[in-house]
Design a protein around this motif. Structure first.
Motif, mmCIF file in Angstrom:
data_model
loop_
_atom_site.group_PDB
_atom_site.id
_atom_site.type_symbol
_atom_site.label_atom_id
_atom_site.label_comp_id
_atom_site.label_asym_id
_atom_site.label_seq_id
_atom_site.Cartn_x
_atom_site.Cartn_y
_atom_site.Cartn_z
ATOM 1 N N TRP A 1 0.825 -1.202 0.000
ATOM 2 C CA TRP A 1 0.000 0.000 0.000
ATOM 3 C C TRP A 1 0.862 1.256 0.000
ATOM 4 O O TRP A 1 0.340 2.372 -0.036
ATOM 5 N N VAL A 2 2.165 1.083 0.050
ATOM 6 C CA VAL A 2 3.081 2.214 0.187
ATOM 7 C C VAL A 2 3.607 2.650 -1.176
ATOM 8 O O VAL A 2 3.858 1.812 -2.052
ATOM 9 N N ALA A 3 3.773 3.938 -1.371
ATOM 10 C CA ALA A 3 4.405 4.482 -2.573
ATOM 11 C C ALA A 3 5.138 5.765 -2.185
ATOM 12 O O ALA A 3 4.791 6.425 -1.204
ATOM 13 N N VAL A 4 6.161 6.107 -2.972
ATOM 14 C CA VAL A 4 7.034 7.252 -2.671
ATOM 15 C C VAL A 4 7.019 8.217 -3.848
ATOM 16 O O VAL A 4 7.130 7.799 -5.009
ATOM 17 N N LEU A 5 6.888 9.499 -3.543
ATOM 18 C CA LEU A 5 7.031 10.547 -4.553
ATOM 19 C C LEU A 5 8.217 11.414 -4.178
ATOM 20 O O LEU A 5 8.303 11.900 -3.045
ATOM 21 N N HIS B 1 12.642 19.621 -3.434
ATOM 22 C CA HIS B 1 13.622 18.872 -2.641
ATOM 23 C C HIS B 1 12.914 18.142 -1.494
ATOM 24 O O HIS B 1 13.258 18.288 -0.322
ATOM 25 N N ARG B 2 11.955 17.310 -1.884
ATOM 26 C CA ARG B 2 11.101 16.715 -0.871
ATOM 27 C C ARG B 2 10.728 15.284 -1.238
ATOM 28 O O ARG B 2 10.488 14.968 -2.401
ATOM 29 N N VAL B 3 10.693 14.430 -0.226
ATOM 30 C CA VAL B 3 10.216 13.061 -0.364
ATOM 31 C C VAL B 3 8.877 12.958 0.369
ATOM 32 O O VAL B 3 8.764 13.391 1.526
ATOM 33 N N THR B 4 7.872 12.410 -0.305
ATOM 34 C CA THR B 4 6.568 12.197 0.305
ATOM 35 C C THR B 4 6.235 10.717 0.251
ATOM 36 O O THR B 4 6.380 10.086 -0.800
ATOM 37 N N VAL B 5 5.814 10.162 1.359
ATOM 38 C CA VAL B 5 5.439 8.750 1.435
ATOM 39 C C VAL B 5 3.949 8.660 1.741
ATOM 40 O O VAL B 5 3.455 9.339 2.648
ATOM 41 N N GLU B 6 3.245 7.865 0.956
ATOM 42 C CA GLU B 6 1.829 7.670 1.206
ATOM 43 C C GLU B 6 1.492 6.193 1.358
ATOM 44 O O GLU B 6 2.187 5.324 0.845
ATOM 45 N N ARG B 7 0.422 5.929 2.091
ATOM 46 C CA ARG B 7 -0.054 4.556 2.298
ATOM 47 C C ARG B 7 -1.581 4.566 2.381
ATOM 48 O O ARG B 7 -2.154 5.401 3.050
ATOM 49 N N SER C 1 17.848 12.418 5.720
ATOM 50 C CA SER C 1 18.443 12.371 7.056
ATOM 51 C C SER C 1 18.336 10.965 7.648
ATOM 52 O O SER C 1 17.566 10.119 7.186
ATOM 53 N N GLU C 2 19.094 10.730 8.704
ATOM 54 C CA GLU C 2 19.018 9.453 9.406
ATOM 55 C C GLU C 2 17.639 9.244 10.004
ATOM 56 O O GLU C 2 17.136 8.111 10.039
ATOM 57 N N ALA C 3 17.003 10.301 10.469
ATOM 58 C CA ALA C 3 15.656 10.180 11.023
ATOM 59 C C ALA C 3 14.672 9.713 9.939
ATOM 60 O O ALA C 3 13.811 8.859 10.185
ATOM 61 N N THR C 4 14.821 10.270 8.728
ATOM 62 C CA THR C 4 13.958 9.844 7.625
ATOM 63 C C THR C 4 14.252 8.405 7.236
ATOM 64 O O THR C 4 13.335 7.613 6.974
ATOM 65 N N LEU C 5 15.525 8.032 7.195
ATOM 66 C CA LEU C 5 15.888 6.645 6.884
ATOM 67 C C LEU C 5 15.217 5.665 7.842
ATOM 68 O O LEU C 5 14.727 4.610 7.428
ATOM 69 N N SER C 6 15.208 5.998 9.120
ATOM 70 C CA SER C 6 14.628 5.084 10.101
ATOM 71 C C SER C 6 13.145 4.861 9.850
ATOM 72 O O SER C 6 12.620 3.773 10.087
ATOM 73 N N LEU D 1 11.728 5.161 6.744
ATOM 74 C CA LEU D 1 11.621 4.467 5.465
ATOM 75 C C LEU D 1 11.908 2.975 5.591
ATOM 76 O O LEU D 1 11.303 2.157 4.884
ATOM 77 N N LYS D 2 12.827 2.614 6.478
ATOM 78 C CA LYS D 2 13.221 1.203 6.595
ATOM 79 C C LYS D 2 12.053 0.303 6.952
ATOM 80 O O LYS D 2 12.013 -0.852 6.541
ATOM 81 N N SER D 3 11.101 0.813 7.696
ATOM 82 C CA SER D 3 9.954 -0.009 8.081
ATOM 83 C C SER D 3 8.844 -0.005 7.040
ATOM 84 O O SER D 3 7.871 -0.750 7.162
ATOM 85 N N LEU D 4 8.997 0.811 5.993
ATOM 86 C CA LEU D 4 7.924 0.988 5.022
ATOM 87 C C LEU D 4 8.243 0.487 3.619
ATOM 88 O O LEU D 4 7.362 -0.020 2.919
#
Length: 243
Positions: A122-126, A132-138, A222-227, A229-232
């Motif tokens: 259900w996850v996708a990334v834009l 300069h932005r990453v958006t994650v939706e589910r 950032s590392e906070a964003t990576l953490s 993303l890793k679960s998604l």
């Protein structure tokens, strides 16, 4: 692109395309800003993924036509088994439309689905290059947005529709603690670049670069964003990069 065979580091218009991910429509146009528009009439649907068991020819039409590329059974550098995003399924359910991975020119076509294990996410990334932005939706809802660094003017991040091919931990360095390899390549690497040409979303040892156009083509977060993303982001998760 990133060093260590997932192309980035610190050196370093397409026509209208509509992608419906769950209840969102992502469109890339010859306009300076992307459009992310909710279509309320469309019920959320999961993204379909398939496990590729052998190198598979991609044809221009369902079941035939010229071969426009190949979906490899494993990823470009790390040889992880390929899980491909199926953007569309033919009316008879026998064929799926996929993007050709690691192609210098954006191409898509059809592969047979018979015998392939089907998965969903259900996850996708834009990735929005202009912002300069990453958006994650589910499930049709935005989970979070985060700032990112993108390609420098001389090595711009290529736009297109991709999917996650690798999940690679690192012990620090220019790529941070983790990288998500995706199915695209950087055709415009900086002069003297000695790393690979595969695109990735990864961390960075230079947090001040986030929010700027400075990379060899990869997307730094950032590392906070990576953490988060890793679960998604599982293998095959759609990643759409647009201006």
């Amino acid at each position: 692109a990133a060093g260590q065979d997932v192309a980035d580091g610190h050196r370093r218009t397409e026509r209208v395309v509509t992608f419906r991910a769950t209840s969102l429509s992502w469109e890339t146009r010859d306009t300076p800003r992307p459009l992310w528009r909710r279509e309320k009439a469309v019920a959320p649907q999961p993204n379909v993924l398939v496990r590729i068991t052998r190198d598979t020819a991609v044809h221009a039409r369902p079941g035939g036509g010229p071969v426009v590329g190949v979906v490899p059974a494993s990823s470009k550098y790390y040889k992880v088994p390929t899980v491909a995003w199926v953007q569309r399924i033919s009316q008879d359910g026998r064929f799926g439309r996929v993007v050709v991975p690691y192609a210098s020119h954006r191409r898509s076509g059809w592969i047979p689905l018979r015998g392939l294990r089907r998965l969903t996410t259900w996850v996708a990334v834009l990735v929005d290059l202009s912002e300069h932005r990453v958006t994650v939706e589910r499930r049709g809802k935005i989970l979070f947005r985060a700032p990112a660094a993108t390609g420098a003017p001389s090595s711009p991040t290529p736009t297109g529709r991709y999917f996650v091919t690798d999940r690679v931990p690192f012990s620090g360095g220019s790529l941070g603690s983790f990288a998500f390899g995706i199915s695209g390549i950087q055709p415009n690497l900086p002069a003297g670049w000695t790393g690979g040409n595969q695109l990735a979303i990864h961390g960075t040892s230079d947090p001040s670069s986030i929010g700027h156009s400075v990379s060899a083509g990869c997307v730094r977060v950032s590392e906070a964003t990576l953490s988060r993303l890793k679960s998604l982001l599982r293998l095959g998760t759609p990643v759409v990069i647009q201006r």
